[in-house]
Each structure stands twice: as structure tokens, then as C-alpha cells.
Design a protein around this motif. Structure first.
Motif, PDB file in Angstrom:
ATOM      1  N   PHE A 139       0.872  -1.175   0.000  1.00 18.27           N
ATOM      2  CA  PHE A 139       0.000   0.000   0.000  1.00 18.27           C
ATOM      3  C   PHE A 139       0.909   1.224   0.000  1.00 18.27           C
ATOM      4  O   PHE A 139       1.545   1.534   1.002  1.00 18.27           O
ATOM      5  CB  PHE A 139      -0.903   0.004   1.230  1.00 18.27           C
ATOM      6  N   VAL A 140       0.981   1.929  -1.145  1.00 14.48           N
ATOM      7  CA  VAL A 140       1.877   3.066  -1.311  1.00 14.48           C
ATOM      8  C   VAL A 140       1.062   4.330  -1.523  1.00 14.48           C
ATOM      9  O   VAL A 140       0.134   4.354  -2.337  1.00 14.48           O
ATOM     10  CB  VAL A 140       2.830   2.850  -2.498  1.00 14.48           C
ATOM     11  N   CYS A 141       1.403   5.384  -0.767  1.00 15.98           N
ATOM     12  CA  CYS A 141       0.761   6.682  -0.953  1.00 15.98           C
ATOM     13  C   CYS A 141       1.708   7.632  -1.664  1.00 15.98           C
ATOM     14  O   CYS A 141       2.892   7.734  -1.304  1.00 15.98           O
ATOM     15  CB  CYS A 141       0.368   7.292   0.398  1.00 15.98           C
ATOM     16  N   LEU A 142       1.192   8.323  -2.677  1.00 11.98           N
ATOM     17  CA  LEU A 142       1.911   9.411  -3.336  1.00 11.98           C
ATOM     18  C   LEU A 142       1.441  10.709  -2.703  1.00 11.98           C
ATOM     19  O   LEU A 142       0.265  11.066  -2.800  1.00 11.98           O
ATOM     20  CB  LEU A 142       1.622   9.421  -4.837  1.00 11.98           C
ATOM     21  N   LEU A 143       2.354  11.392  -2.035  1.00 18.63           N
ATOM     22  CA  LEU A 143       2.018  12.604  -1.278  1.00 18.63           C
ATOM     23  C   LEU A 143       2.732  13.794  -1.899  1.00 18.63           C
ATOM     24  O   LEU A 143       3.948  13.757  -2.106  1.00 18.63           O
ATOM     25  CB  LEU A 143       2.447  12.439   0.183  1.00 18.63           C
ATOM     26  N   GLY A 144       1.983  14.848  -2.172  1.00 13.50           N
ATOM     27  CA  GLY A 144       2.602  16.035  -2.746  1.00 13.50           C
ATOM     28  C   GLY A 144       1.599  17.158  -2.898  1.00 13.50           C
ATOM     29  O   GLY A 144       0.391  16.961  -2.731  1.00 13.50           O
ATOM     30  N   PRO A 145       2.070  18.347  -3.238  1.00 14.77           N
ATOM     31  CA  PRO A 145       1.168  19.488  -3.406  1.00 14.77           C
ATOM     32  C   PRO A 145       0.302  19.329  -4.643  1.00 14.77           C
ATOM     33  O   PRO A 145       0.583  18.485  -5.516  1.00 14.77           O
ATOM     34  CB  PRO A 145       2.140  20.670  -3.556  1.00 14.77           C
ATOM     35  N   VAL A 157      -1.995   1.905  -5.059  1.00 15.21           N
ATOM     36  CA  VAL A 157      -1.298   3.184  -5.212  1.00 15.21           C
ATOM     37  C   VAL A 157      -2.344   4.260  -4.957  1.00 15.21           C
ATOM     38  O   VAL A 157      -3.323   4.379  -5.697  1.00 15.21           O
ATOM     39  CB  VAL A 157      -0.673   3.340  -6.603  1.00 15.21           C
ATOM     40  N   PHE A 158      -2.131   5.028  -3.904  1.00 13.53           N
ATOM     41  CA  PHE A 158      -3.146   5.944  -3.370  1.00 13.53           C
ATOM     42  C   PHE A 158      -2.594   7.370  -3.393  1.00 13.53           C
ATOM     43  O   PHE A 158      -1.561   7.657  -2.780  1.00 13.53           O
ATOM     44  CB  PHE A 158      -3.479   5.519  -1.937  1.00 13.53           C
ATOM     45  N   VAL A 159      -3.274   8.263  -4.098  1.00 12.29           N
ATOM     46  CA  VAL A 159      -2.858   9.667  -4.197  1.00 12.29           C
ATOM     47  C   VAL A 159      -3.510  10.476  -3.079  1.00 12.29           C
ATOM     48  O   VAL A 159      -4.717  10.349  -2.816  1.00 12.29           O
ATOM     49  CB  VAL A 159      -3.259  10.244  -5.570  1.00 12.29           C
ATOM     50  N   THR A 160      -2.714  11.319  -2.421  1.00 16.32           N
ATOM     51  CA  THR A 160      -3.255  12.183  -1.373  1.00 16.32           C
ATOM     52  C   THR A 160      -2.368  13.419  -1.208  1.00 16.32           C
ATOM     53  O   THR A 160      -1.202  13.418  -1.599  1.00 16.32           O
ATOM     54  CB  THR A 160      -3.345  11.427  -0.025  1.00 16.32           C
ATOM     55  N   HIS A 161      -2.954  14.471  -0.630  1.00 13.68           N
ATOM     56  CA  HIS A 161      -2.145  15.613  -0.195  1.00 13.68           C
ATOM     57  C   HIS A 161      -2.262  15.782   1.314  1.00 13.68           C
ATOM     58  O   HIS A 161      -1.837  16.787   1.874  1.00 13.68           O
ATOM     59  CB  HIS A 161      -2.602  16.899  -0.913  1.00 13.68           C
ATOM     60  N   ASP A 162      -2.813  14.755   1.982  1.00 14.46           N
ATOM     61  CA  ASP A 162      -3.089  14.790   3.413  1.00 14.46           C
ATOM     62  C   ASP A 162      -2.058  13.924   4.145  1.00 14.46           C
ATOM     63  O   ASP A 162      -2.054  12.696   3.985  1.00 14.46           O
ATOM     64  CB  ASP A 162      -4.509  14.278   3.654  1.00 14.46           C
ATOM     65  N   ILE A 163      -1.201  14.550   4.959  1.00 16.00           N
ATOM     66  CA  ILE A 163      -0.137  13.825   5.653  1.00 16.00           C
ATOM     67  C   ILE A 163      -0.702  12.801   6.630  1.00 16.00           C
ATOM     68  O   ILE A 163      -0.226  11.660   6.710  1.00 16.00           O
ATOM     69  CB  ILE A 163       0.801  14.814   6.371  1.00 16.00           C
ATOM     70  N   ALA A 212      -1.989   9.784   4.725  1.00 19.90           N
ATOM     71  CA  ALA A 212      -0.892   8.963   4.213  1.00 19.90           C
ATOM     72  C   ALA A 212      -0.283   8.105   5.315  1.00 19.90           C
ATOM     73  O   ALA A 212      -0.010   6.914   5.129  1.00 19.90           O
ATOM     74  CB  ALA A 212       0.161   9.847   3.560  1.00 19.90           C
ATOM     75  N   CYS A 213      -0.066   8.698   6.492  1.00 17.62           N
ATOM     76  CA  CYS A 213       0.544   7.961   7.600  1.00 17.62           C
ATOM     77  C   CYS A 213      -0.389   6.874   8.135  1.00 17.62           C
ATOM     78  O   CYS A 213       0.072   5.826   8.597  1.00 17.62           O
ATOM     79  CB  CYS A 213       0.929   8.919   8.724  1.00 17.62           C
ATOM     80  N   PHE A 214      -1.691   7.106   8.080  1.00 21.16           N
ATOM     81  CA  PHE A 214      -2.651   6.111   8.565  1.00 21.16           C
ATOM     82  C   PHE A 214      -2.740   4.917   7.617  1.00 21.16           C
ATOM     83  O   PHE A 214      -2.886   3.771   8.050  1.00 21.16           O
ATOM     84  CB  PHE A 214      -4.036   6.752   8.709  1.00 21.16           C
ATOM     85  N   LEU A 215      -2.607   5.164   6.311  1.00 23.70           N
ATOM     86  CA  LEU A 215      -2.860   4.125   5.324  1.00 23.70           C
ATOM     87  C   LEU A 215      -1.625   3.356   4.865  1.00 23.70           C
ATOM     88  O   LEU A 215      -1.686   2.136   4.663  1.00 23.70           O
ATOM     89  CB  LEU A 215      -3.525   4.740   4.083  1.00 23.70           C
ATOM     90  N   ALA A 216      -0.509   4.037   4.674  1.00 24.34           N
ATOM     91  CA  ALA A 216       0.547   3.524   3.798  1.00 24.34           C
ATOM     92  C   ALA A 216       1.547   2.597   4.477  1.00 24.34           C
ATOM     93  O   ALA A 216       1.850   2.725   5.665  1.00 24.34           O
ATOM     94  CB  ALA A 216       1.303   4.691   3.170  1.00 24.34           C
ATOM     95  N   ASP A 217       2.098   1.676   3.661  1.00 26.18           N
ATOM     96  CA  ASP A 217       3.332   0.984   4.016  1.00 26.18           C
ATOM     97  C   ASP A 217       4.525   1.893   3.741  1.00 26.18           C
ATOM     98  O   ASP A 217       5.489   1.911   4.498  1.00 26.18           O
ATOM     99  CB  ASP A 217       3.496  -0.294   3.175  1.00 26.18           C
ATOM    100  N   ARG A 218       4.444   2.636   2.619  1.00 28.15           N
ATOM    101  CA  ARG A 218       5.482   3.608   2.273  1.00 28.15           C
ATOM    102  C   ARG A 218       4.821   4.860   1.724  1.00 28.15           C
ATOM    103  O   ARG A 218       3.788   4.792   1.042  1.00 28.15           O
ATOM    104  CB  ARG A 218       6.443   3.053   1.207  1.00 28.15           C
ATOM    105  N   GLU A 274       4.128  11.214  11.491  1.00 29.30           N
ATOM    106  CA  GLU A 274       3.581  12.437  10.904  1.00 29.30           C
ATOM    107  C   GLU A 274       4.589  13.580  10.982  1.00 29.30           C
ATOM    108  O   GLU A 274       4.748  14.348  10.021  1.00 29.30           O
ATOM    109  CB  GLU A 274       2.284  12.825  11.626  1.00 29.30           C
ATOM    110  N   SER A 275       5.292  13.686  12.107  1.00 36.83           N
ATOM    111  CA  SER A 275       6.284  14.753  12.270  1.00 36.83           C
ATOM    112  C   SER A 275       7.437  14.574  11.287  1.00 36.83           C
ATOM    113  O   SER A 275       7.926  15.549  10.699  1.00 36.83           O
ATOM    114  CB  SER A 275       6.817  14.761  13.711  1.00 36.83           C
ATOM    115  N   LYS A 276       7.863  13.339  11.088  1.00 31.31           N
ATOM    116  CA  LYS A 276       8.947  13.057  10.148  1.00 31.31           C
ATOM    117  C   LYS A 276       8.542  13.419   8.728  1.00 31.31           C
ATOM    118  O   LYS A 276       9.305  14.063   7.989  1.00 31.31           O
ATOM    119  CB  LYS A 276       9.339  11.584  10.229  1.00 31.31           C
ATOM    120  N   VAL A 277       7.326  13.002   8.345  1.00 27.45           N
ATOM    121  CA  VAL A 277       6.840  13.298   6.991  1.00 27.45           C
ATOM    122  C   VAL A 277       6.686  14.808   6.809  1.00 27.45           C
ATOM    123  O   VAL A 277       7.076  15.363   5.770  1.00 27.45           O
ATOM    124  CB  VAL A 277       5.505  12.569   6.728  1.00 27.45           C
ATOM    125  N   LEU A 278       6.119  15.487   7.811  1.00 31.01           N
ATOM    126  CA  LEU A 278       5.929  16.942   7.725  1.00 31.01           C
ATOM    127  C   LEU A 278       7.265  17.657   7.592  1.00 31.01           C
ATOM    128  O   LEU A 278       7.399  18.608   6.797  1.00 31.01           O
ATOM    129  CB  LEU A 278       5.184  17.446   8.950  1.00 31.01           C
TER     130      LEU A 278
END
Length: 259
Positions: A35-41, A190-196, A199-205, A239-243
Motif C-alpha cells: 500500500f503506497v501513498c503518493l504525497l505532494g502538493p 497506489v493511493f494519491v493524497t495531499h493529506d499527511i 498517508a501515515c494512517f494508510l501507507a506501508d510507504r 507524521e512529524s517526520k513526513v511533515l
């Protein structure tokens, strides 16, 4: 389940004023059942990436290979969940799913009723077969959208901010239901999001994208057991690390743009 190998993926779009590069030399491997999240603006090419994986868009350069086959030669067997449910309003829940089953051939297939019952049970919508979209809540409509993606039994699910338009309470409920569904068979997602937090709740990476022309800024492993708890110390640390990485990426981009 499907594995995905993305190599040197670059995508440009031609406009009246010239070429615009959206993706710039993306390399990414996604393992079977991950389960991979693509995170970006916004505008960073996350949805473009999904459409290159599905074969809907052709890369300008580079390649996308799913289960050993380039998607430019053969589109993968996937289910797609959109930002909006996009249900046919004049069809019932069951009829929407039946329409998806017949999408490729236009003909009835064996065991349709059992497949519909099974997938509605999977997303906790048993008993709503004969309801029309306007008769159910927005959250339930999104569950129908997920059921539609599952019904043809794909090994790969592509999800484009499916909960982005929902209130946070409903979104949290649907995220939990999605993970419970995914854990039953662990298809590749493969899950697209802009919500940190999402992403942290769902993803393996979590794959963090830069603004366009998009490159991968960082890939963060989320080594937390499921089910995960919002507000837990472990979730807060991730979440802090990703932010931190996300803010650093945006600052570097803005500094470079100003220069």
C-alpha cells in the motif's frame, strides 16, 4: 496482486505556449500487496502518475512495467477509484456494479449476482442493492465506488484522493473500512493524497513528490502495525517526520524559484 516498476518516467504536455514537464525522471518500485501513498502538493503530477500506471497516458520517456509487461504494450488489470464516486444516478447500487462488470464486453457474465453480493458485503453495503445514489449518503456512495473498483477482481487498485472531498469524520471512517477491506487480501494499492495524516494512517510507504517538474524528494517507510490509531505517539512521530521532509522540500523549491 501486482508489482510495478517505474523507470525514468517523464511526462510532458504540449500547450500553445510550449511544452510543460509534469514528471521528471521518476524511479519507483512497488511490491506485490504493498500500500503506497503518493504525497505532494496540488499539481505535482500524482494523478498523472496513476494514469501512466494504468496506461491511460503514454510516458514522454521512461517506462512503466506491471507484472513484467510494459503498460504501453498491454494495460494492466486494475480498478480505479476517483475523487468523486461518479455513479450513474439513474441506476441502483447493484445496477452500477453490474454495469462495471459488463464494461469490457457489454454482455452478461457468469455469477454476476454472487459477485455483486460478495463485493457489497466486502464494503459493508449489504441491503443497499436496490437504493439509488441519491438515496444514500456521500460516504456510502464512495463505498460503492470502492466496490466498483473491486468487482472485476483486479490485482491493482489505483485511488485518486477518493476521500479528499469528505468531512474528516466521514473520511476517517472510510479510511478504516478501506484498510480492513485491504487487509483481507492485500492487493497492490497506489493511493494519491495531499493529506499527511491520511498517508501515515494508510501507507506501508509514503512517496513524497516535489512541485513540478516533479521528482521524488523522499520515500518514507511507515513501520507501524495495523490497525493504527489517530493521535497515538507512534503516529505522531511518523507524521512529524513526513511533515519535516515535506516542509523542507517545499522550502527548497521556493528558494530555488525565487533565485
Amino acid at each position: 496482486m501486482s508489482n510495478i516498476i517505474i523507470s525514468g518516467l517523464t511526462k510532458c504536455f504540449e500547450t500553445p505556449t510550449g511544452s510543460i514537464k509534469i514528471l521528471d525522471d521518476i524511479d519507483l518500485t512497488i511490491k506485490e500487496g504493498e500500500f503506497v501513498c503518493l504525497l505532494g502538493p496540488s499539481g505535482a503530477g500524482k494523478s498523472v502518475t496513476l494514469n501512466c500506471i494504468s496506461g491511460f497516458l503514454t510516458p514522454t520517456s521512461g517506462s512503466v512495467v506491471v507484472d513484467g509487461t510494459p503498460v504501453v504494450k498491454k494495460r494492466p488489470h486494475y480498478g480505479y477509484v476517483f475523487q468523486q464516486p461518479r455513479l450513474l444516478q439513474w441506476r441502483t447500487v447493484a445496477e452500477n456494479l453490474r454495469f462495471a462488470l459488463r464494461g469490457e464486453t457489454g454482455r452478461a457474465s457468469p455469477g454476476e449476482d454472487e459477485k455483486i453480493r460478495s463485493v457489497l458485503d466486502l464494503v459493508n453495503l449489504t441491503g443497499y442493492e436496490d437504493f439509488y445514489p441519491h438515496q444514500i449518503s456521500g460516504g456510502m456512495q464512495h463505498r460503492v465506488g470502492i466496490a466498483r473498483a473491486y468487482i472485476r477482481n483486479p490485482g491493482l487498485l489505483l485511488m485518486d484522493e477518493p476521500f479528499g472531498a469528505l468531512d474528516e469524520i466521514t473520511a476517517r471512517k472510510l479510511r478504516s473500512e478501506l484498510i480492513n477491506t485491504w487487509m483481507k487480501d492485500q492487493r497492490t494499492v497506489v493511493f494519491v493524497t495531499h493529506d499527511i495524516i491520511e498517508a501515515c494512517f494508510l501507507a506501508d510507504r509514503i512517496v513524497i513528490y516535489t512541485p513540478k517538474p516533479t521528482r521524488i524528494a523522499s520515500i518514507i517507510d511507515v513501520d507501524l502495525r495495523r490497525p493504527r490509531e489517530y493521535g497515538s505517539a507512534q503516529m505522531h512521530d511518523v507524521e512529524s517526520k513526513v511533515l519535516e521532509v515535506f516542509e523542507k522540500t517545499m522550502k527548497e523549491f521556493m528558494d530555488a524559484d525565487a533565485a
